[in-house]
Design an enzyme around this catalytic site. Sequence first.
Site, PDB file in Angstrom:
ATOM      1  N   GLU A  48       0.835  -1.195   0.000  1.00 38.42           N
ATOM      2  CA  GLU A  48       0.000   0.000   0.000  1.00 38.42           C
ATOM      3  C   GLU A  48       0.869   1.245   0.000  1.00 38.42           C
ATOM      4  O   GLU A  48       1.981   1.239   0.521  1.00 38.42           O
ATOM      5  CB  GLU A  48      -0.917  -0.029   1.230  1.00 38.42           C
ATOM      6  CG  GLU A  48      -1.939  -1.147   1.098  1.00 38.42           C
ATOM      7  CD  GLU A  48      -2.834  -1.323   2.312  1.00 38.42           C
ATOM      8  OE1 GLU A  48      -4.010  -1.635   2.108  1.00 38.42           O
ATOM      9  OE2 GLU A  48      -2.369  -1.172   3.448  1.00 38.42           O
TER      10      GLU A  48
ATOM     11  N   CYS B 253       3.610   8.465   1.203  1.00 32.96           N
ATOM     12  CA  CYS B 253       4.123   7.509   2.174  1.00 32.96           C
ATOM     13  C   CYS B 253       4.267   6.182   1.442  1.00 32.96           C
ATOM     14  O   CYS B 253       3.272   5.607   1.011  1.00 32.96           O
ATOM     15  CB  CYS B 253       3.105   7.434   3.314  1.00 32.96           C
ATOM     16  SG  CYS B 253       3.492   6.202   4.539  1.00 32.96           S
TER      17      CYS B 253
ATOM     18  N   CYS C   6       6.307  -7.303   6.823  1.00 31.16           N
ATOM     19  CA  CYS C   6       7.396  -6.764   7.645  1.00 31.16           C
ATOM     20  C   CYS C   6       7.844  -7.850   8.611  1.00 31.16           C
ATOM     21  O   CYS C   6       7.047  -8.665   9.047  1.00 31.16           O
ATOM     22  CB  CYS C   6       6.907  -5.544   8.426  1.00 31.16           C
ATOM     23  SG  CYS C   6       8.231  -4.658   9.284  1.00 31.16           S
TER      24      CYS C   6
ATOM     25  N   CYS D 230       6.368  -5.273  15.562  1.00 28.45           N
ATOM     26  CA  CYS D 230       5.979  -4.219  16.505  1.00 28.45           C
ATOM     27  C   CYS D 230       4.519  -4.478  16.886  1.00 28.45           C
ATOM     28  O   CYS D 230       3.665  -4.660  16.020  1.00 28.45           O
ATOM     29  CB  CYS D 230       6.116  -2.832  15.863  1.00 28.45           C
ATOM     30  SG  CYS D 230       7.794  -2.460  15.355  1.00 28.45           S
TER      31      CYS D 230
ATOM     32  N   CYS E 277       1.420  -2.382  15.444  1.00 29.12           N
ATOM     33  CA  CYS E 277       1.373  -2.045  14.012  1.00 29.12           C
ATOM     34  C   CYS E 277       0.687  -3.138  13.206  1.00 29.12           C
ATOM     35  O   CYS E 277       0.991  -4.324  13.371  1.00 29.12           O
ATOM     36  CB  CYS E 277       2.802  -1.832  13.501  1.00 29.12           C
ATOM     37  SG  CYS E 277       2.853  -1.435  11.743  1.00 29.12           S
TER      38      CYS E 277
ATOM     39  N   GLU F   9      10.442  -2.299   6.739  1.00 27.02           N
ATOM     40  CA  GLU F   9      11.541  -1.598   7.405  1.00 27.02           C
ATOM     41  C   GLU F   9      12.579  -1.238   6.331  1.00 27.02           C
ATOM     42  O   GLU F   9      13.301  -2.111   5.849  1.00 27.02           O
ATOM     43  CB  GLU F   9      12.135  -2.508   8.492  1.00 27.02           C
ATOM     44  CG  GLU F   9      13.454  -2.037   9.067  1.00 27.02           C
ATOM     45  CD  GLU F   9      13.455  -0.581   9.546  1.00 27.02           C
ATOM     46  OE1 GLU F   9      12.575  -0.199  10.330  1.00 27.02           O
ATOM     47  OE2 GLU F   9      14.348   0.173   9.115  1.00 27.02           O
TER      48      GLU F   9
ATOM     49  N   SER G 121      12.262   6.432   7.546  1.00 25.62           N
ATOM     50  CA  SER G 121      11.831   6.159   8.923  1.00 25.62           C
ATOM     51  C   SER G 121      12.223   4.735   9.289  1.00 25.62           C
ATOM     52  O   SER G 121      11.941   3.795   8.554  1.00 25.62           O
ATOM     53  CB  SER G 121      10.311   6.329   9.021  1.00 25.62           C
ATOM     54  OG  SER G 121       9.865   5.984  10.309  1.00 25.62           O
TER      55      SER G 121
ATOM     56  N   LEU H 267      10.664   5.576  18.068  1.00 30.25           N
ATOM     57  CA  LEU H 267      11.248   5.284  19.387  1.00 30.25           C
ATOM     58  C   LEU H 267      10.205   4.650  20.319  1.00 30.25           C
ATOM     59  O   LEU H 267      10.372   3.558  20.806  1.00 30.25           O
ATOM     60  CB  LEU H 267      11.820   6.581  19.978  1.00 30.25           C
ATOM     61  CG  LEU H 267      12.699   6.418  21.204  1.00 30.25           C
ATOM     62  CD1 LEU H 267      13.945   5.602  20.897  1.00 30.25           C
ATOM     63  CD2 LEU H 267      13.100   7.780  21.762  1.00 30.25           C
ATOM     64  N   HIS H 268       9.162   5.361  20.603  1.00 27.96           N
ATOM     65  CA  HIS H 268       7.997   4.888  21.377  1.00 27.96           C
ATOM     66  C   HIS H 268       8.260   4.550  22.840  1.00 27.96           C
ATOM     67  O   HIS H 268       7.316   4.475  23.622  1.00 27.96           O
ATOM     68  CB  HIS H 268       7.277   3.729  20.682  1.00 27.96           C
ATOM     69  CG  HIS H 268       6.936   4.011  19.246  1.00 27.96           C
ATOM     70  ND1 HIS H 268       6.442   5.224  18.828  1.00 27.96           N
ATOM     71  CD2 HIS H 268       7.040   3.251  18.129  1.00 27.96           C
ATOM     72  CE1 HIS H 268       6.249   5.190  17.517  1.00 27.96           C
ATOM     73  NE2 HIS H 268       6.618   4.017  17.070  1.00 27.96           N
TER      74      HIS H 268
ATOM     75  N   CYS I 170      -0.921   5.816   9.839  1.00 29.35           N
ATOM     76  CA  CYS I 170       0.264   5.060  10.253  1.00 29.35           C
ATOM     77  C   CYS I 170      -0.130   3.779  10.953  1.00 29.35           C
ATOM     78  O   CYS I 170      -0.984   3.775  11.816  1.00 29.35           O
ATOM     79  CB  CYS I 170       1.072   5.844  11.280  1.00 29.35           C
ATOM     80  SG  CYS I 170       1.918   7.215  10.630  1.00 29.35           S
TER      81      CYS I 170
HETATM   82  N1  SAH Z   1       9.534   0.366   9.823  1.00 37.96           N
HETATM   83  C1  SAH Z   1       9.641   1.794   9.778  1.00 37.96           C
HETATM   84  C2  SAH Z   1       8.626   2.459   8.869  1.00 37.96           C
HETATM   85  C3  SAH Z   1       7.193   1.977   8.924  1.00 37.96           C
HETATM   86  S1  SAH Z   1       6.214   2.431  10.314  1.00 37.96           S
HETATM   87  C4  SAH Z   1       9.583   2.356  11.176  1.00 37.96           C
HETATM   88  O1  SAH Z   1       9.433   1.580  12.134  1.00 37.96           O
HETATM   89  O2  SAH Z   1       9.745   3.559  11.349  1.00 37.96           O
HETATM   90  C5  SAH Z   1       5.892   4.144  10.161  1.00 37.96           C
HETATM   91  C6  SAH Z   1       5.518   4.806  11.490  1.00 37.96           C
HETATM   92  O3  SAH Z   1       4.191   4.428  11.906  1.00 37.96           O
HETATM   93  C7  SAH Z   1       6.427   4.391  12.621  1.00 37.96           C
HETATM   94  O4  SAH Z   1       6.786   5.491  13.394  1.00 37.96           O
HETATM   95  C8  SAH Z   1       5.559   3.455  13.407  1.00 37.96           C
HETATM   96  O5  SAH Z   1       6.004   3.294  14.699  1.00 37.96           O
HETATM   97  C9  SAH Z   1       4.204   4.113  13.280  1.00 37.96           C
HETATM   98  N2  SAH Z   1       3.082   3.242  13.618  1.00 37.96           N
HETATM   99  C10 SAH Z   1       3.007   1.908  13.517  1.00 37.96           C
HETATM  100  N3  SAH Z   1       1.806   1.460  13.940  1.00 37.96           N
HETATM  101  C11 SAH Z   1       1.100   2.557  14.316  1.00 37.96           C
HETATM  102  C12 SAH Z   1      -0.227   2.751  14.794  1.00 37.96           C
HETATM  103  N4  SAH Z   1      -1.062   1.742  14.977  1.00 37.96           N
HETATM  104  N5  SAH Z   1      -0.622   4.023  15.063  1.00 37.96           N
HETATM  105  C13 SAH Z   1       0.220   5.063  14.832  1.00 37.96           C
HETATM  106  N6  SAH Z   1       1.463   4.944  14.376  1.00 37.96           N
HETATM  107  C14 SAH Z   1       1.907   3.699  14.117  1.00 37.96           C
END
Ligand code: SAH
Length: 350
Positions: A93, A106, A113, A117, A120, A165, A196, A220-221, A340
């Site tokens: 997508e 984007c 992936c 995480c 996600c 990623e 990212s 980071l989170h 996201c």
């Molecule tokens: N793998 C890369 C790029 C893809 S994720 C990365 O980790 O940065 C793009 C962004 O969306 C990241 O910051 C990720 O943490 C965030 N993201 C993932 N799931 C999400 C969700 N459910 N709500 C909001 N942001 C989310």
Amino acid sequence: MADKPNIRSFPLEELIKMFTEKGEKAFRAKQVYEWLWKKNVRTFDEMTNLSKDLRKFLEENFSIPHIKIKHFQRSNDGTIKNAVTLPDNLLVESVLIPTETRTTACVSSQVGCSLDCKFCATARLKRMRNLTPDEIVDQVVEADLQSKEYYGHPLSNIVFMGMGEPLLNYENVMSAIEKITSDKALGMSPKRITVSTSGIPKMIKKMADENPKVKLAVSLHSAIDEIRTQIMPVNKRQGGLQELLYALQYWYKKTKSRITFEYLVFKNINDDEKSIKALVNFVKQVPSKVNLIEYNPIDNKDTFCQADNEILEKYQLALKNAGVVSTIRRSRGKDIDAACGQLAGKMIRE
Ligand code: SAH
């Protein structure tokens, strides 16, 4: 027919070599390269400054596989989500996000992936394969066409925040960036591209050494190892926060480009004083800013829940007091699952 090699998998130097070996002039290879990467034609017949014989030769020996937009959805806030079919029928997508002054694409870098995480949607899809440079560039080309058609101006920014990623598909992502930025291809400014990453220290350092002049964002989170590992298992696999920090300091030393940290604030996970302090201490150690992003729930049985605004304000205040700039990023395109972390594709194969 399917066995004919993808002509876009050859660098210009190799095309030149092939052409000269065949008795063609080197500049013919350059013309072909321009048709492929600058004018983005999809057939050899469109390469009108080549002789019919040369076009026929190319047609018989090469293919030009191309992505296709399978579905297209437009959110009530203007965001566009594309389901993209790859030449082997897998799906990824891409999303187009308009604001008054710019349009951001984007783009995806992998099918599925491998990171897992917990918050996600893409993590639920097994990683099937890396995207090729031309599949990444095609997403940008399509986004540019859509931006002109629907918003009346060309694409201005690109973020590698779709599926996958990017730093685990490093070579192809760098090759795509080279095509996107080169004068011989799309010619966009690298300053408008953000890679990212979940934080792969070795690859961050490699990218710092090669310095493609792009911006770096890090998801980071949490700045507490146990919590980050719990929600992003990649944290532990990659040596934890300290290794990440060393890599980011190295990035800044080499590129002088400030890092953007992306940070979600979840109820009962990272909404306490300890988490706030840890974030402030972490980000102070490298020139950076923080994007507090809104969590997009990905299904009903979710254990993750967006923290209250009041907590976000606490985060902002603590960061401000430490001299760190932060913004709160509201989500776009939620009604069409384009925000996201919502990119999962209802099915990954047609
Ligand atoms: N793998 C890369 C790029 C893809 S994720 C990365 O980790 O940065 C793009 C962004 O969306 C990241 O910051 C990720 O943490 C965030 N993201 C993932 N799931 C999400 C969700 N459910 N709500 C909001 N942001 C989310």
